[in-house]
Design a protein around this motif. Sequence first.
Motif, PDB file in Angstrom:
ATOM      1  N   LEU A  24       0.809  -1.217   0.000  1.00 52.80           N
ATOM      2  CA  LEU A  24       0.000   0.000   0.000  1.00 52.80           C
ATOM      3  C   LEU A  24       0.846   1.272   0.000  1.00 52.80           C
ATOM      4  CD1 LEU A  24      -2.703  -1.025   2.647  1.00 52.80           C
ATOM      5  CD2 LEU A  24      -2.801  -1.255   0.156  1.00 52.80           C
ATOM      6  N   ALA A  25       2.160   1.134   0.018  1.00 57.12           N
ATOM      7  CA  ALA A  25       3.028   2.299   0.158  1.00 57.12           C
ATOM      8  C   ALA A  25       2.837   3.302  -0.974  1.00 57.12           C
ATOM      9  CB  ALA A  25       4.487   1.853   0.223  1.00 57.12           C
ATOM     10  N   ARG A  26       2.497   2.819  -2.163  1.00 55.00           N
ATOM     11  CA  ARG A  26       2.364   3.722  -3.307  1.00 55.00           C
ATOM     12  C   ARG A  26       1.243   4.731  -3.117  1.00 55.00           C
ATOM     13  NH1 ARG A  26      -1.795   2.064  -6.750  1.00 55.00           N
ATOM     14  NH2 ARG A  26      -2.726   0.035  -6.202  1.00 55.00           N
ATOM     15  N   PHE A  27       0.295   4.427  -2.256  1.00 55.14           N
ATOM     16  CA  PHE A  27      -0.823   5.344  -2.076  1.00 55.14           C
ATOM     17  C   PHE A  27      -0.429   6.608  -1.317  1.00 55.14           C
ATOM     18  CE2 PHE A  27      -3.147   1.376  -2.846  1.00 55.14           C
ATOM     19  CZ  PHE A  27      -4.032   1.818  -3.813  1.00 55.14           C
ATOM     20  N   ARG A  28       0.724   6.602  -0.677  1.00 52.76           N
ATOM     21  CA  ARG A  28       1.169   7.809   0.024  1.00 52.76           C
ATOM     22  C   ARG A  28       1.275   8.975  -0.947  1.00 52.76           C
ATOM     23  NH1 ARG A  28       5.172  11.103   1.916  1.00 52.76           N
ATOM     24  NH2 ARG A  28       5.332  11.368   4.188  1.00 52.76           N
ATOM     25  N   ASP A  29       1.684   8.691  -2.173  1.00 52.81           N
ATOM     26  CA  ASP A  29       1.843   9.751  -3.164  1.00 52.81           C
ATOM     27  C   ASP A  29       0.508  10.298  -3.661  1.00 52.81           C
ATOM     28  OD1 ASP A  29       4.595   9.582  -3.033  1.00 52.81           O
ATOM     29  OD2 ASP A  29       4.724   8.080  -4.635  1.00 52.81           O
ATOM     30  N   GLU A  30      -0.594   9.685  -3.257  1.00 52.63           N
ATOM     31  CA  GLU A  30      -1.913  10.174  -3.649  1.00 52.63           C
ATOM     32  C   GLU A  30      -2.409  11.290  -2.724  1.00 52.63           C
ATOM     33  OE1 GLU A  30      -3.861   9.168  -6.234  1.00 52.63           O
ATOM     34  OE2 GLU A  30      -2.255   7.853  -6.972  1.00 52.63           O
ATOM     35  N   PHE A  31      -1.653  11.583  -1.661  1.00 51.58           N
ATOM     36  CA  PHE A  31      -2.107  12.551  -0.656  1.00 51.58           C
ATOM     37  C   PHE A  31      -1.077  13.659  -0.450  1.00 51.58           C
ATOM     38  CE2 PHE A  31      -4.164   8.549   0.222  1.00 51.58           C
ATOM     39  CZ  PHE A  31      -5.470   8.904   0.521  1.00 51.58           C
ATOM     40  N   GLU A  32      -1.563  14.815  -0.042  1.00 53.52           N
ATOM     41  CA  GLU A  32      -0.703  15.928   0.334  1.00 53.52           C
ATOM     42  C   GLU A  32      -0.534  15.885   1.859  1.00 53.52           C
ATOM     43  OE1 GLU A  32      -2.010  19.648  -1.259  1.00 53.52           O
ATOM     44  OE2 GLU A  32      -2.315  18.823  -3.269  1.00 53.52           O
ATOM     45  N   ILE A  33       0.642  15.475   2.301  1.00 55.25           N
ATOM     46  CA  ILE A  33       0.907  15.319   3.726  1.00 55.25           C
ATOM     47  C   ILE A  33       1.225  16.695   4.325  1.00 55.25           C
ATOM     48  CG2 ILE A  33       2.254  14.113   5.468  1.00 55.25           C
ATOM     49  CD1 ILE A  33       0.618  12.271   3.655  1.00 55.25           C
ATOM     50  N   PRO A  34       0.524  17.120   5.383  1.00 51.86           N
ATOM     51  CA  PRO A  34       0.819  18.419   5.988  1.00 51.86           C
ATOM     52  C   PRO A  34       2.276  18.507   6.438  1.00 51.86           C
ATOM     53  CG  PRO A  34      -1.257  17.571   6.821  1.00 51.86           C
ATOM     54  CD  PRO A  34      -0.624  16.459   6.032  1.00 51.86           C
ATOM     55  N   PRO A  35       2.928  19.657   6.217  1.00 53.47           N
ATOM     56  CA  PRO A  35       4.333  19.800   6.623  1.00 53.47           C
ATOM     57  C   PRO A  35       4.461  20.010   8.130  1.00 53.47           C
ATOM     58  CG  PRO A  35       3.528  21.861   5.725  1.00 53.47           C
ATOM     59  CD  PRO A  35       2.417  20.853   5.542  1.00 53.47           C
ATOM     60  N   ASN A  36       5.655  19.780   8.622  1.00 50.98           N
ATOM     61  CA  ASN A  36       5.955  20.118  10.007  1.00 50.98           C
ATOM     62  C   ASN A  36       5.872  21.632  10.193  1.00 50.98           C
ATOM     63  OD1 ASN A  36       6.558  17.539  11.226  1.00 50.98           O
ATOM     64  ND2 ASN A  36       8.428  17.502   9.990  1.00 50.98           N
ATOM     65  N   ASP A  38       7.772  23.636  11.586  1.00 48.82           N
ATOM     66  CA  ASP A  38       9.049  24.325  11.402  1.00 48.82           C
ATOM     67  C   ASP A  38       9.573  24.226   9.982  1.00 48.82           C
ATOM     68  OD1 ASP A  38       9.828  21.706  11.216  1.00 48.82           O
ATOM     69  OD2 ASP A  38      11.151  21.720  12.971  1.00 48.82           O
ATOM     70  N   GLY A  39       8.759  23.627   9.082  1.00 48.34           N
ATOM     71  CA  GLY A  39       9.152  23.537   7.679  1.00 48.34           C
ATOM     72  C   GLY A  39      10.204  22.503   7.393  1.00 48.34           C
ATOM     73  N   SER A  40      10.408  21.551   8.308  1.00 50.38           N
ATOM     74  CA  SER A  40      11.479  20.564   8.140  1.00 50.38           C
ATOM     75  C   SER A  40      11.043  19.313   7.398  1.00 50.38           C
ATOM     76  CB  SER A  40      12.031  20.182   9.522  1.00 50.38           C
ATOM     77  OG  SER A  40      11.004  19.605  10.329  1.00 50.38           O
ATOM     78  N   GLY A  41      10.021  19.417   6.592  1.00 51.27           N
ATOM     79  CA  GLY A  41       9.566  18.261   5.831  1.00 51.27           C
ATOM     80  C   GLY A  41       8.165  17.841   6.219  1.00 51.27           C
ATOM     81  N   ASP A  42       7.731  16.722   5.662  1.00 53.34           N
ATOM     82  CA  ASP A  42       6.383  16.233   5.940  1.00 53.34           C
ATOM     83  C   ASP A  42       6.244  15.805   7.395  1.00 53.34           C
ATOM     84  OD1 ASP A  42       5.766  16.631   3.318  1.00 53.34           O
ATOM     85  OD2 ASP A  42       5.951  14.526   2.735  1.00 53.34           O
ATOM     86  N   SER A  43       5.061  16.059   7.945  1.00 51.21           N
ATOM     87  CA  SER A  43       4.774  15.586   9.293  1.00 51.21           C
ATOM     88  C   SER A  43       4.446  14.100   9.256  1.00 51.21           C
ATOM     89  CB  SER A  43       3.595  16.359   9.886  1.00 51.21           C
ATOM     90  OG  SER A  43       2.422  16.128   9.114  1.00 51.21           O
ATOM     91  N   ILE A  44       4.488  13.463  10.409  1.00 52.29           N
ATOM     92  CA  ILE A  44       3.982  12.094  10.553  1.00 52.29           C
ATOM     93  C   ILE A  44       2.530  12.248  10.964  1.00 52.29           C
ATOM     94  CG2 ILE A  44       4.180   9.916  11.799  1.00 52.29           C
ATOM     95  CD1 ILE A  44       7.152  10.537  12.177  1.00 52.29           C
ATOM     96  N   TYR A  45       1.641  12.037  10.023  1.00 64.22           N
ATOM     97  CA  TYR A  45       0.230  12.421  10.192  1.00 64.22           C
ATOM     98  C   TYR A  45      -0.601  11.205  10.559  1.00 64.22           C
ATOM     99  CZ  TYR A  45      -3.926  15.255   9.341  1.00 64.22           C
ATOM    100  OH  TYR A  45      -5.093  15.968   9.492  1.00 64.22           O
ATOM    101  N   LEU A  46      -1.103  11.179  11.796  1.00 59.53           N
ATOM    102  CA  LEU A  46      -1.788   9.997  12.305  1.00 59.53           C
ATOM    103  C   LEU A  46      -3.222  10.283  12.736  1.00 59.53           C
ATOM    104  CD1 LEU A  46       1.099   8.489  14.497  1.00 59.53           C
ATOM    105  CD2 LEU A  46       0.437   7.842  12.174  1.00 59.53           C
TER     106      LEU A  46
END
Length: 242
Positions: A24-36, A38-46
């Motif tokens: 299912l990992a390919r589905f991650r690219d189907e979503f816009e993950i909110p950034p951290n 502090d702008g240091s990259g994608d957040s871990i969104y749970l």
Amino acid sequence: MIRVTETFSTEMAFAAELDLNDPLARFRDEFEIPPNPDGSGDSIYLVGNSLGPLPKRARNRMINEIDRWSTLGVRGHFEGTPGWADYHLAVADSLGRMVGASAHEVVAMNSLTINLHLLMVSFYRPSGKRTKVLIEDHAFPSDHFAVESQMRLHGIDPAHALITVAPKDRSELLETDDIIAAIDAAGDELAMVLLPGVQYYTGQIMPMPEVVKAARRVGATVGFDLAHAVGNIELSLHDWDV
């Protein structure tokens, strides 16, 4: 297939290997993950149980509907594919498959709490001594409030007619036997059982088929708030006779 291993590691390499083998990992690219923040990259969104990340295709689809609004106005209710008046029909088949029901048994509409009120207006029909409602002690707050307000609408005091079931001491999970025992104890005074499919706080999956059978046995209506269950666990609402 995800590789099954008897050992678990908190090392980054182990997590990366699981991701690499996740179908299912390919589905991650189907979503816009909110950034951290502090702008240091994608957040871990749970928090997908409350509001999931934005599907990338949603933006264009919403813009398309706004464009239809601008050109069609009120005619958009009946023109286009689908017209807005028939929007619920567009998802009936897929929603039915998700919950294990026929398309004619489901409808997509409103918000959760509004739907809980409509459900109880339709199915909570207290009569004589059959007035009680059974919920869980740690029900989602808006669910609890909806149940109490509907009971008061019928002139019934929740302090006397609302039954709650709770985990035993030093336990976080509800026991199936305790739920069934509470249903049996209420007997012909029980009008409705309203439980979650998945308990939002602990993640416990409720024994829905067993609850339905027990509620039916005493003549009560039974329903489930599936806000945290649909799309997360397999459901068979038609076969369970919910």
